[in-house]
Design a protein around this motif. Structure first.
Motif, PDB file in Angstrom:
ATOM      1  N   LYS A  43      -4.290  61.290  72.331  1.00  0.00           N
ATOM      2  CA  LYS A  43      -4.758  61.397  73.723  1.00  0.00           C
ATOM      3  C   LYS A  43      -5.972  62.314  73.732  1.00  0.00           C
ATOM      4  CE  LYS A  43      -5.064  61.782  78.213  1.00  0.00           C
ATOM      5  NZ  LYS A  43      -5.604  60.659  79.040  1.00  0.00           N
ATOM      6  N   THR A  44      -6.965  62.004  74.546  1.00  0.00           N
ATOM      7  CA  THR A  44      -8.150  62.860  74.597  1.00  0.00           C
ATOM      8  C   THR A  44      -7.743  64.284  74.959  1.00  0.00           C
ATOM      9  OG1 THR A  44      -9.585  61.030  75.258  1.00  0.00           O
ATOM     10  CG2 THR A  44     -10.360  63.244  75.726  1.00  0.00           C
ATOM     11  N   ASN A  67      -5.436  53.252  86.488  1.00  0.00           N
ATOM     12  CA  ASN A  67      -4.952  54.596  86.203  1.00  0.00           C
ATOM     13  C   ASN A  67      -5.962  55.631  86.664  1.00  0.00           C
ATOM     14  OD1 ASN A  67      -6.133  56.489  83.903  1.00  0.00           O
ATOM     15  ND2 ASN A  67      -6.652  54.378  83.378  1.00  0.00           N
ATOM     16  N   SER A  68      -5.388  56.731  87.159  1.00  0.00           N
ATOM     17  CA  SER A  68      -6.235  57.883  87.436  1.00  0.00           C
ATOM     18  C   SER A  68      -5.467  59.112  86.954  1.00  0.00           C
ATOM     19  CB  SER A  68      -6.562  57.979  88.926  1.00  0.00           C
ATOM     20  OG  SER A  68      -7.507  59.021  89.115  1.00  0.00           O
ATOM     21  N   MET A  69      -5.167  59.123  85.635  1.00  0.00           N
ATOM     22  CA  MET A  69      -4.318  60.160  85.058  1.00  0.00           C
ATOM     23  C   MET A  69      -4.907  61.558  85.252  1.00  0.00           C
ATOM     24  SD  MET A  69      -2.131  57.991  84.015  1.00  0.00           S
ATOM     25  CE  MET A  69      -0.974  58.895  83.010  1.00  0.00           C
ATOM     26  N   GLY A  70      -6.231  61.633  85.117  1.00  0.00           N
ATOM     27  CA  GLY A  70      -6.898  62.931  85.295  1.00  0.00           C
ATOM     28  C   GLY A  70      -6.863  63.796  84.058  1.00  0.00           C
ATOM     29  N   LEU A  71      -6.844  63.137  82.900  1.00  0.00           N
ATOM     30  CA  LEU A  71      -6.937  63.836  81.613  1.00  0.00           C
ATOM     31  C   LEU A  71      -5.770  64.806  81.352  1.00  0.00           C
ATOM     32  CD1 LEU A  71     -10.515  65.054  80.600  1.00  0.00           C
ATOM     33  CD2 LEU A  71      -8.694  64.277  79.112  1.00  0.00           C
ATOM     34  N   PRO A  72      -4.526  64.378  81.654  1.00  0.00           N
ATOM     35  CA  PRO A  72      -3.403  65.255  81.287  1.00  0.00           C
ATOM     36  C   PRO A  72      -3.309  65.313  79.760  1.00  0.00           C
ATOM     37  CG  PRO A  72      -2.571  63.091  81.892  1.00  0.00           C
ATOM     38  CD  PRO A  72      -4.049  63.062  82.133  1.00  0.00           C
ATOM     39  N   ASN A 125     -14.975  61.490  73.568  1.00  0.00           N
ATOM     40  CA  ASN A 125     -14.823  60.661  74.764  1.00  0.00           C
ATOM     41  C   ASN A 125     -15.891  61.035  75.779  1.00  0.00           C
ATOM     42  OD1 ASN A 125     -14.082  59.294  77.031  1.00  0.00           O
ATOM     43  ND2 ASN A 125     -11.903  59.783  76.880  1.00  0.00           N
ATOM     44  N   SER A 127     -16.494  59.160  78.489  1.00  0.00           N
ATOM     45  CA  SER A 127     -16.355  58.133  79.539  1.00  0.00           C
ATOM     46  C   SER A 127     -15.093  58.250  80.390  1.00  0.00           C
ATOM     47  CB  SER A 127     -16.369  56.768  78.862  1.00  0.00           C
ATOM     48  OG  SER A 127     -15.461  56.765  77.756  1.00  0.00           O
ATOM     49  N   CYS A 128     -14.530  59.454  80.531  1.00  0.00           N
ATOM     50  CA  CYS A 128     -13.343  59.527  81.387  1.00  0.00           C
ATOM     51  C   CYS A 128     -13.778  59.394  82.843  1.00  0.00           C
ATOM     52  CB  CYS A 128     -12.599  60.847  81.208  1.00  0.00           C
ATOM     53  SG  CYS A 128     -11.152  60.927  82.300  1.00  0.00           S
ATOM     54  N   PRO A 129     -13.239  58.385  83.564  1.00  0.00           N
ATOM     55  CA  PRO A 129     -13.690  58.138  84.937  1.00  0.00           C
ATOM     56  C   PRO A 129     -12.847  58.861  85.999  1.00  0.00           C
ATOM     57  CG  PRO A 129     -12.304  56.333  84.224  1.00  0.00           C
ATOM     58  CD  PRO A 129     -12.307  57.346  83.099  1.00  0.00           C
ATOM     59  N   ASN A 130     -11.874  59.638  85.590  1.00  0.00           N
ATOM     60  CA  ASN A 130     -10.844  60.037  86.574  1.00  0.00           C
ATOM     61  C   ASN A 130     -10.730  61.522  86.873  1.00  0.00           C
ATOM     62  OD1 ASN A 130     -10.072  57.334  86.822  1.00  0.00           O
ATOM     63  ND2 ASN A 130      -8.863  57.499  84.949  1.00  0.00           N
ATOM     64  N   ASN A 191     -14.186  51.890  77.533  1.00  0.00           N
ATOM     65  CA  ASN A 191     -13.152  52.606  78.286  1.00  0.00           C
ATOM     66  C   ASN A 191     -12.821  51.748  79.509  1.00  0.00           C
ATOM     67  OD1 ASN A 191     -11.565  54.741  79.476  1.00  0.00           O
ATOM     68  ND2 ASN A 191     -12.830  56.216  78.368  1.00  0.00           N
ATOM     69  N   SER A 192     -11.867  52.192  80.324  1.00  0.00           N
ATOM     70  CA  SER A 192     -11.519  51.408  81.523  1.00  0.00           C
ATOM     71  C   SER A 192     -12.758  51.243  82.415  1.00  0.00           C
ATOM     72  CB  SER A 192     -10.428  52.137  82.311  1.00  0.00           C
ATOM     73  OG  SER A 192     -10.835  53.470  82.580  1.00  0.00           O
TER      74      SER A 192
HETATM   75  C1  LIG Z   1      -9.623  60.833  79.000  1.00  0.00           C
HETATM   76  C2  LIG Z   1      -9.470  60.442  80.262  1.00  0.00           C
HETATM   77  C3  LIG Z   1      -9.285  59.058  80.652  1.00  0.00           C
HETATM   78  C4  LIG Z   1      -8.332  58.706  81.575  1.00  0.00           C
HETATM   79  C5  LIG Z   1      -7.500  59.709  82.287  1.00  0.00           C
HETATM   80  O1  LIG Z   1      -6.915  60.604  81.636  1.00  0.00           O
HETATM   81  O2  LIG Z   1      -7.453  59.571  83.531  1.00  0.00           O
HETATM   82  N1  LIG Z   1      -8.157  57.407  81.942  1.00  0.00           N
HETATM   83  C6  LIG Z   1      -8.936  56.413  81.415  1.00  0.00           C
HETATM   84  O3  LIG Z   1      -8.778  55.209  81.757  1.00  0.00           O
HETATM   85  N2  LIG Z   1      -9.874  56.721  80.484  1.00  0.00           N
HETATM   86  C7  LIG Z   1     -10.095  58.003  80.076  1.00  0.00           C
HETATM   87  O4  LIG Z   1     -10.990  58.220  79.221  1.00  0.00           O
END
Ligand SMILES: C=Cc1c(C(=O)O)[nH]c(=O)[nH]c1=O
Length: 310
Positions: A43-44, A67-72, A125, A127-130, A191-192
């Motif tokens: 995971k990033t 997804n909008s995980m937000g880099l957890p 990475n 390109s995280c969009p979230n 990326n997404s």
């Molecule tokens: C690293 C954050 C990313 C995330 C995230 O953690 O929201 N979601 C993605 O689709 N791509 C990402 O690169």
């Protein structure tokens, strides 16, 4: 039949997870390492632990996911410790994904990797969009060039970049011109597709909580965009920069298409999330079946050989 090499290291196959899916914890990473995947990526990681965005922040749809995980993530040291431990146990090829919450943090993370005993590959990475308020680095061409120039002034280990999808030929040209200036090991597209919106019609509401329901789109929706980005960068990048194809893979035929466009490795995200690590056996068997039907004995036989209608 599916054996391939990456950085001179032999892999059982060209398949691996996309960063972010099934790779947050040691347990998930061990499951990937023990699966039929040819390789895996973590995971990033950011410098510090991040809880990420409020839930619900992931939703499976008919044709994919949002997804909008937000880099957890558990913080950089958690993942560095993991790959160093596996390296000590003889792991050959590993991918460690990182990104910083600021320009300085990006540089700091790569300096930590450079100074560490880690010998594997780093996926940077861009390109995280979230992350609210944090635009995707790789949509800012000047910033990307500035960042990579500073990184490569000290970083000498294998480095790939994870890119967002581009939708304009001029952007493929501009980005490839920048990337060709650096000794990159690979480019990972895509990326997404950032900031899509999925709706629950019955409830007349969005399906994820963060950002008013806006999130990165994955799955079948994005395969045409993913294939175009793989193809465009393969056509434009120096041949010693490898391509990892990510986006829209649900079966062996999709894997074949990514390789036909020039992918050296193929990553899966949404389908791995939905099916679990057994997906790697299925995709391997399906890819072999397609290859056998066409008389190919190695992915090198058709890699990058997509024909046009000239
Ligand atoms: C690293 C954050 C990313 C995330 C995230 O953690 O929201 N979601 C993605 O689709 N791509 C990402 O690169």
């Amino acid at each position: 039949m599916l054996k391939t090499t990456f950085l001179g290291i032999e892999l059982e196959n060209c398949l691996m997870n996309a960063s972010g899916v099934h790779c947050m914890s040691v347990q998930e990473l061990n499951e990937l390492a023990g699966s039929a995947a040819g390789a895996f990526v973590t995971k990033t990681a950011t410098r510090d632990y991040r809880a990420g965005n409020p839930e619900p922040r992931y939703y499976d749809t008919k044709l994919g996911s949002i997804n909008s995980m937000g880099l957890p993530n558990n913080g950089f040291d958690y993942y560095l410790d993991y790959v160093l431990e596996r390296q000590k146990q003889g792991a050959k090829l590993q991918f460690l994904s990182v990104t910083g919450m600021s320009y300085e943090e990006n540089i700091g993370l790569l300096k930590k990797i450079q100074e560490s005993d880690y010998e594997g590959v780093t996926e940077f990475n861009l390109s995280c969009p979230n992350v609210p308020g944090k635009p995707q680095i790789a949509y800012d061409f000047d910033l990307t060039e500035k960042l990579l120039a500073e990184v490569f002034s000290f970083f000498t280990k294998p480095l790939g970049v994870k890119l967002p999808p581009y939708f304009d030929i001029a952007h493929f040209d501009a980005m490839a011109e920048i990337l060709n200036k650096f000794p990159l090991t690979y480019v990972n597209s895509v990326n997404s597709i950032g900031n899509g919106l999925c709706i629950d019609l019955d409830k007349e509401e969005v399906v994820i909580k963060p950002k008013g329901g806006f999130g990165g789109i994955g799955g079948e929706y994005i395969k045409p965009t993913a294939l175009a980005n793989v193809r465009a960068f393969r056509q434009r990048l120096n041949k010693d920069i490898k391509i990892i194809g990510t986006g829209g893979v649900t079966n062996g035929r999709d894997v074949f298409e990514h390789i036909l466009c020039g992918a050296d490795l193929v990553q899966v995200g949404t389908i791995l999330h939905q099916e679990g690590v057994g997906v790697f056996e299925r995709l391997s068997a399906e890819l072999e079946e397609v290859m056998r039907g066409k008389g190919y004995s190695s992915i090198e036989d058709f890699k990058g050989k997509l024909k046009t209608l000239d």
